[in-house]
Design a protein around this motif. Structure first.
Motif, mmCIF file in Angstrom:
data_model
loop_
_atom_site.group_PDB
_atom_site.id
_atom_site.type_symbol
_atom_site.label_atom_id
_atom_site.label_comp_id
_atom_site.label_asym_id
_atom_site.label_seq_id
_atom_site.Cartn_x
_atom_site.Cartn_y
_atom_site.Cartn_z
ATOM 1 N N HIS A 81 -1.019 -1.337 0.897
ATOM 2 C CA HIS A 81 -2.464 -1.426 1.136
ATOM 3 C C HIS A 81 -3.224 -1.606 -0.175
ATOM 4 O O HIS A 81 -2.844 -1.023 -1.186
ATOM 5 C CB HIS A 81 -2.974 -0.168 1.841
ATOM 6 N N GLN A 82 -4.283 -2.368 -0.081
ATOM 7 C CA GLN A 82 -5.149 -2.531 -1.250
ATOM 8 C C GLN A 82 -6.597 -2.243 -0.885
ATOM 9 O O GLN A 82 -6.987 -2.353 0.276
ATOM 10 C CB GLN A 82 -5.078 -3.975 -1.775
ATOM 11 N N CYS A 83 -7.351 -1.899 -1.919
ATOM 12 C CA CYS A 83 -8.809 -1.807 -1.776
ATOM 13 C C CYS A 83 -9.412 -2.791 -2.769
ATOM 14 O O CYS A 83 -9.037 -2.813 -3.939
ATOM 15 C CB CYS A 83 -9.288 -0.398 -2.084
ATOM 16 N N GLU A 84 -10.301 -3.623 -2.283
ATOM 17 C CA GLU A 84 -10.933 -4.659 -3.091
ATOM 18 C C GLU A 84 -12.415 -4.345 -3.196
ATOM 19 O O GLU A 84 -13.007 -3.842 -2.236
ATOM 20 C CB GLU A 84 -10.756 -5.994 -2.345
ATOM 21 N N GLY A 85 -13.002 -4.659 -4.326
ATOM 22 C CA GLY A 85 -14.452 -4.479 -4.451
ATOM 23 C C GLY A 85 -15.083 -5.718 -5.032
ATOM 24 O O GLY A 85 -14.443 -6.446 -5.808
ATOM 25 N N TYR A 93 0.937 -8.009 1.687
ATOM 26 C CA TYR A 93 2.384 -8.217 1.865
ATOM 27 C C TYR A 93 2.979 -8.976 0.694
ATOM 28 O O TYR A 93 2.434 -10.001 0.274
ATOM 29 C CB TYR A 93 2.627 -9.020 3.150
ATOM 30 N N ARG A 94 4.085 -8.462 0.186
ATOM 31 C CA ARG A 94 4.845 -9.203 -0.825
ATOM 32 C C ARG A 94 6.315 -8.896 -0.644
ATOM 33 O O ARG A 94 6.678 -7.752 -0.306
ATOM 34 C CB ARG A 94 4.422 -8.816 -2.245
ATOM 35 N N SER A 95 7.141 -9.900 -0.911
ATOM 36 C CA SER A 95 8.573 -9.726 -0.708
ATOM 37 C C SER A 95 9.172 -8.962 -1.887
ATOM 38 O O SER A 95 9.602 -9.552 -2.874
ATOM 39 C CB SER A 95 9.220 -11.105 -0.570
#
Ligand code: DAH
Length: 357
Positions: free
Chosen positions: A215-219, A202-204
């Motif tokens: 949505h993000q994907c992190e590794g 979430y960001r304004s």
């Protein structure tokens, strides 16, 4: 007594019976308690012995013949009735059992499945973390000290302090990135670790390429000898598999993230002609994700010795890579819930991302 006459009459009735109910009526008329033949049988008692014998034989023959005829006619009518039922209750099993499936899989879900498939095949496991994070996991543990200007890069949604917690744990935010899950995952695991995490962030912010929720994907990979070559190889394999282009060119540009050192941004090759964008070898580059070697301060916050352990991390926007792969021009349309959009960009529920690797 004219048995020939009676036989003719009853045979006519049997032939005329066109269902089992009327055949039963004929049987009763002929052979029932008050039936014709039964009635004649009863007259035998009053006859002279010789006449009785002759008439008895004749009547028995008649009775046997009529019974046989009724039985044959009955069998025929039963078959006819069955044929009729089979005809009436005919079921065409070649017709599709229900109308064509109407639901579609949202491109975000589809892309997540593809990411899980590709990274899963490389041996990454799937981790999770909460959407409502505290300041420590979202920022401080990732080497954004309080007051650090990098915090300003994220237009954070701050929530009221949690009265049940103290200090940084009381300061709640909607997570601005999935990097917070790096810290969560390392709280209960020992290296070697290879994990990805996916979810809402979430960001304004709101315009054609930004929505307040995305949505993000992190590794994350942590081990004793993990180095930049592993990072490059892993991400190069990933983009080539994801975009299904075996020779997709990639480049890494130096960048800055507080939680990685060195940090890089990865670009993929593309060509831009007449306002169009085509991914693949070409004269241009397209930024696709952020990555780097995990900062020693973050390794410490994992509870590990940075002289012993090192690793790499990466993060990408799921909408962004979905837009690029599937030619979706406006990020905001992902969340408008317009079924016409979903009909167009959605995926068949029975399709599964290939496990071709
Ligand atoms: N968290 C970063 C962002 O939201 C993305 C990112 C960059 C994640 C580099 C990483 C990384 O793990 O190594 O912009």
């Amino acid at each position: 007594m004219n048995t020939a006459e009676i036989k003719k009459e009853i045979t006519g009735l049997i032939d005329a019976a066109n269902d089992l109910a009327s055949l039963e009526e004929v049987r009763i008329t002929a052979l029932g308690k008050k039936g014709k033949i039964t009635g004649l049988m009863k007259t035998l008692g009053g006859m002279e012995p010789d006449a009785r014998k002759a008439a008895g034989q004749e009547l028995n023959v008649l009775k046997t013949e009529i019974s046989g005829l009724i039985e044959t006619q009955g069998k025929m009518l039963k078959r006819q009735e069955l044929d009729q039922r089979l005809e009436n209750e005919k079921l065409d099993v070649t017709l599709s059992p229900r109308p064509e499936a109407q639901g579609k899989i949202h491109p975000i879900s589809q892309t997540m499945e593809e990411l899980i498939t590709i990274f899963g095949d490389m041996g990454f496991s799937l981790a999770e973390g909460p959407d409502i994070e505290d300041d420590y996991h979202n920022f401080t543990a990732l080497n954004f000290p309080p007051g650090h200007p990098a915090r300003e890069m994220h237009d954070t949604f701050y929530l009221p302090d949690d009265p049940e917690e103290t200090g940084e744990a009381a300061k709640k935010v909607l997570r601005t990135h999935t990097s917070s899950v790096q810290i969560r995952a390392m709280e209960h695991q020992k290296p070697p670790v290879k994990m990805i995490c996916m979810g809402r962030t979430y960001r304004s912010d709101y315009d054609i390429t930004h929505t307040p929720m995305f949505h993000q994907c992190e590794g994350l990979m942590i081990d004793k000898n993990t180095h930049m070559g592993h990072l490059k190889g892993c991400l190069m394999d990933f983009v080539r598999k994801y975009f299904e282009i075996d020779d997709l060119p990639v480049q890494f540009r130096p960048s800055f993230f507080p939680f990685t050192e060195p940090s890089a941004e990865m670009d993929i090759g593309c060509s831009r002609k007449d306002g169009g964008l085509k991914i693949g070898s070409g004269d241009s580059w397209l930024e696709i994700l952020g990555c780097g070697m995990v900062h020693p301060n973050v390794i410490k916050n994992f509870g590990l010795d940075p002289d012993e352990y090192q690793g790499f991390a990466f993060g990408m926007g799921i909408e962004r890579i979905a837009m690029l792969k599937y030619g979706i021009p406006d990020l905001r349309t992902f969340f408008e819930g317009d079924t016409r959009w979903l009909d167009h960009y959605g995926f068949d529920p029975l399709d599964r991302p290939n496990r071709a690797y």
